[in-house]
Each structure stands twice: as structure tokens, then as C-alpha cells.
Write a protein that holds these residues in place. Structure first.
Motif, mmCIF file in Angstrom:
data_model
loop_
_atom_site.group_PDB
_atom_site.id
_atom_site.type_symbol
_atom_site.label_atom_id
_atom_site.label_comp_id
_atom_site.label_asym_id
_atom_site.label_seq_id
_atom_site.Cartn_x
_atom_site.Cartn_y
_atom_site.Cartn_z
ATOM 1 N N VAL A 190 0.906 -1.101 -0.003
ATOM 2 C CA VAL A 190 -0.010 -0.019 0.021
ATOM 3 C C VAL A 190 0.795 1.112 0.196
ATOM 4 O O VAL A 190 0.701 2.116 -0.707
ATOM 5 C CB VAL A 190 -0.925 -0.009 1.027
ATOM 6 C CG1 VAL A 190 -1.778 1.478 1.293
ATOM 7 C CG2 VAL A 190 -1.847 -1.179 1.132
ATOM 8 N N PHE A 191 1.805 1.298 0.690
ATOM 9 C CA PHE A 191 2.984 2.137 0.999
ATOM 10 C C PHE A 191 3.569 2.627 -0.469
ATOM 11 O O PHE A 191 3.617 3.688 -0.867
ATOM 12 C CB PHE A 191 3.726 2.049 1.835
ATOM 13 C CG PHE A 191 4.838 3.137 2.107
ATOM 14 C CD1 PHE A 191 4.669 4.195 2.712
ATOM 15 C CD2 PHE A 191 6.154 2.769 1.469
ATOM 16 C CE1 PHE A 191 5.611 5.271 2.862
ATOM 17 C CE2 PHE A 191 7.300 3.857 1.491
ATOM 18 C CZ PHE A 191 6.822 5.061 2.225
ATOM 19 N N ALA A 192 4.114 1.566 -0.929
ATOM 20 C CA ALA A 192 4.632 1.709 -2.717
ATOM 21 C C ALA A 192 3.520 2.203 -3.347
ATOM 22 O O ALA A 192 4.158 3.040 -4.138
ATOM 23 C CB ALA A 192 5.114 0.075 -2.950
ATOM 24 N N ILE A 193 2.489 1.879 -3.358
ATOM 25 C CA ILE A 193 1.549 2.253 -4.501
ATOM 26 C C ILE A 193 0.994 3.866 -4.107
ATOM 27 O O ILE A 193 1.315 4.712 -5.111
ATOM 28 C CB ILE A 193 0.099 1.500 -4.263
ATOM 29 C CG1 ILE A 193 0.330 0.052 -4.960
ATOM 30 C CG2 ILE A 193 -1.037 2.208 -5.158
ATOM 31 C CD1 ILE A 193 -0.650 -0.801 -4.781
ATOM 32 N N VAL A 194 1.164 4.365 -2.724
ATOM 33 C CA VAL A 194 0.498 5.284 -2.498
ATOM 34 C C VAL A 194 1.767 6.388 -2.801
ATOM 35 O O VAL A 194 1.596 7.534 -3.205
ATOM 36 C CB VAL A 194 -0.028 5.559 -1.103
ATOM 37 C CG1 VAL A 194 -0.357 7.010 -0.671
ATOM 38 C CG2 VAL A 194 -1.463 4.809 -1.141
ATOM 39 N N VAL A 195 2.892 6.128 -1.937
ATOM 40 C CA VAL A 195 3.731 7.164 -2.191
ATOM 41 C C VAL A 195 4.766 7.272 -3.258
ATOM 42 O O VAL A 195 4.862 7.881 -4.013
ATOM 43 C CB VAL A 195 4.748 6.992 -0.646
ATOM 44 C CG1 VAL A 195 5.766 7.729 -0.707
ATOM 45 C CG2 VAL A 195 3.701 7.250 0.721
ATOM 46 N N ILE A 196 5.130 5.746 -3.462
ATOM 47 C CA ILE A 196 6.383 5.676 -4.603
ATOM 48 C C ILE A 196 5.960 5.841 -5.798
ATOM 49 O O ILE A 196 6.360 6.531 -6.588
ATOM 50 C CB ILE A 196 7.267 4.316 -4.349
ATOM 51 C CG1 ILE A 196 7.937 4.064 -3.034
ATOM 52 C CG2 ILE A 196 7.972 4.281 -5.652
ATOM 53 C CD1 ILE A 196 8.696 2.924 -2.725
ATOM 54 N N TRP A 197 4.679 5.056 -6.055
ATOM 55 C CA TRP A 197 4.101 5.232 -7.261
ATOM 56 C C TRP A 197 3.400 6.491 -7.431
ATOM 57 O O TRP A 197 3.155 7.154 -8.585
ATOM 58 C CB TRP A 197 3.500 3.938 -7.939
ATOM 59 C CG TRP A 197 3.366 3.749 -9.252
ATOM 60 C CD1 TRP A 197 3.899 3.540 -10.070
ATOM 61 C CD2 TRP A 197 1.854 3.776 -9.920
ATOM 62 N NE1 TRP A 197 3.412 3.346 -11.439
ATOM 63 C CE2 TRP A 197 2.172 3.633 -11.181
ATOM 64 C CE3 TRP A 197 0.542 4.118 -9.433
ATOM 65 C CZ2 TRP A 197 0.908 3.641 -12.244
ATOM 66 C CZ3 TRP A 197 -0.375 3.966 -10.262
ATOM 67 C CH2 TRP A 197 -0.151 3.875 -11.589
ATOM 68 N N GLY A 198 2.304 6.706 -6.624
ATOM 69 C CA GLY A 198 1.294 7.838 -6.568
ATOM 70 C C GLY A 198 1.802 9.148 -6.556
ATOM 71 O O GLY A 198 1.923 10.216 -7.322
ATOM 72 N N ALA A 199 2.346 9.324 -5.396
ATOM 73 C CA ALA A 199 2.768 10.742 -4.961
ATOM 74 C C ALA A 199 4.051 11.212 -5.623
ATOM 75 O O ALA A 199 4.307 12.130 -6.032
ATOM 76 C CB ALA A 199 2.934 10.876 -3.533
ATOM 77 N N LEU A 200 4.786 10.328 -5.590
ATOM 78 C CA LEU A 200 6.320 10.666 -6.247
ATOM 79 C C LEU A 200 6.407 10.549 -7.717
ATOM 80 O O LEU A 200 7.367 10.956 -8.534
ATOM 81 C CB LEU A 200 7.676 10.021 -5.487
ATOM 82 C CG LEU A 200 7.742 10.141 -4.111
ATOM 83 C CD1 LEU A 200 8.804 9.199 -3.401
ATOM 84 C CD2 LEU A 200 8.005 11.552 -3.962
#
Length: 159
Positions: free
Chosen positions: A137-147
Motif C-alpha cells: 500500500v505504501f509503495a502504491i500510494v507514495v512511490i508510484w502515486g505521490a512521487l
């Protein structure tokens, strides 16, 4: 002849290794333009990180020395190497490289977190799966989505 490194507490060795890696990073970063705080050059970040790593390594070694001096410890107990932890950490890195290229961000993230979590003898299968789900979930939201990193979520085959 006994190995003198085996008799040293692991905090001394860890602190020394951090100092060595920090000095290497700072030294290599200094070969680039460092710039200023207002306009940072390509060498600023490695030099800053290297110096911080050297401070952290020094703090770890000094804290271990003070703790041993306060406790009056003369010789420390040597424990056998944690081969399971080493194997899981190295395996997690290899899995991330392979799955990052051929499976995408989610497969690589899932593998690295789960395999590394299994390196701790106290972790159960359920703990590893829960940690993996949280990190996905963190990877999807932060790494892929926000960044907006250009790392595809799924890849079938080579990139």
C-alpha cells in the motif's frame, strides 16, 4: 591465533563500518561540485549523507564504549553468526533486482519485504505477510502515486 575482530562487540564493528562507508561516500561525493545550500551541486547529497553516517557511526561506537565502561565489562560474549538473517537480506536484494526488472514495483516490493522479514527468527509467516501488505500500500500510494516514479507497477517480461 584468535581473530581480534571476533572479540570486539558488534557495536564497535558496526560503528566502524558506518564511519568507513560514510567517509567513502563523502570522499567520492567531494569529487563532484558541492555547491551551496541555495544551489546544491551533484556532490552535496553524498557528502552530507556521508558526514551524517560518520557522525552516527561515531555515536554508536562511543555509546557502546560508555556502556561497557559503565558496566565494567572486560570481555564480551561472542555469539555465532546469524546466517539466516544474512541469507534473507542478500536474497531479498537479489529478488528485488530480478523482480524489479521482470515483475514490476509490486512484485519487487512484495518479495524484498517478505524475504527480509523472514530473516528475523521472531517473525511468523503471518507477520511477514502483514508487513508485506502494508508496504505494498505504501509503495502504491507514495512511490508510484505521490512521487510519480517511473517504475511500472506490473511488468511482464524484461523492461
Amino acid at each position: 591465533m584468535p581473530n581480534p575482530l571476533v572479540s570486539l562487540p558488534k557495536d564497535y564493528l558496526g560503528g566502524g563500518l558506518m564511519i568507513l562507508i560514510g567517509a567513502s561516500a563523502a570522499g567520492m561525493g567531494a569529487t563532484y561540485s558541492i555547491g551551496t545550500l541555495r544551489q546544491m551541486g551533484p556532490g552535496f547529497f553524498p557528502v552530507a549523507l556521508g558526514v551524517l553516517l560518520m557522525f552516527a557511526g561515531t555515536a554508536i561506537a562511543v555509546a557502546a564504549w560508555l556502556e561497557r565502561a559503565r558496566a565494567g565489562v572486560v570481555k564480551s560474549e561472542t555469539l555465532p553468526p546469524e546466517w539466516r538473517g544474512w541469507a534473507c537480506i542478500v536474497g531479498a536484494l537479489i529478488a528485488f533486482v530480478i523482480l524489479g526488472r521482470y515483475g514490476g514495483l509490486l512484485a519487487a516490493c512484495a518479495a524484498v519485504v517478505f524475504i527480509a522479514a523472514m530473516g528475523d527468527r521472531d517473525n511468523k509467516l503471518k507477520d511477514g505477510l502483514l508487513l508485506m501488505a502494508i508496504m505494498l500500500v505504501f509503495a502504491i500510494v507514495v512511490i508510484w502515486g505521490a512521487l510519480r516514479m517511473s517504475f511500472p507497477l506490473f511488468t511482464w517480461g524484461g523492461a
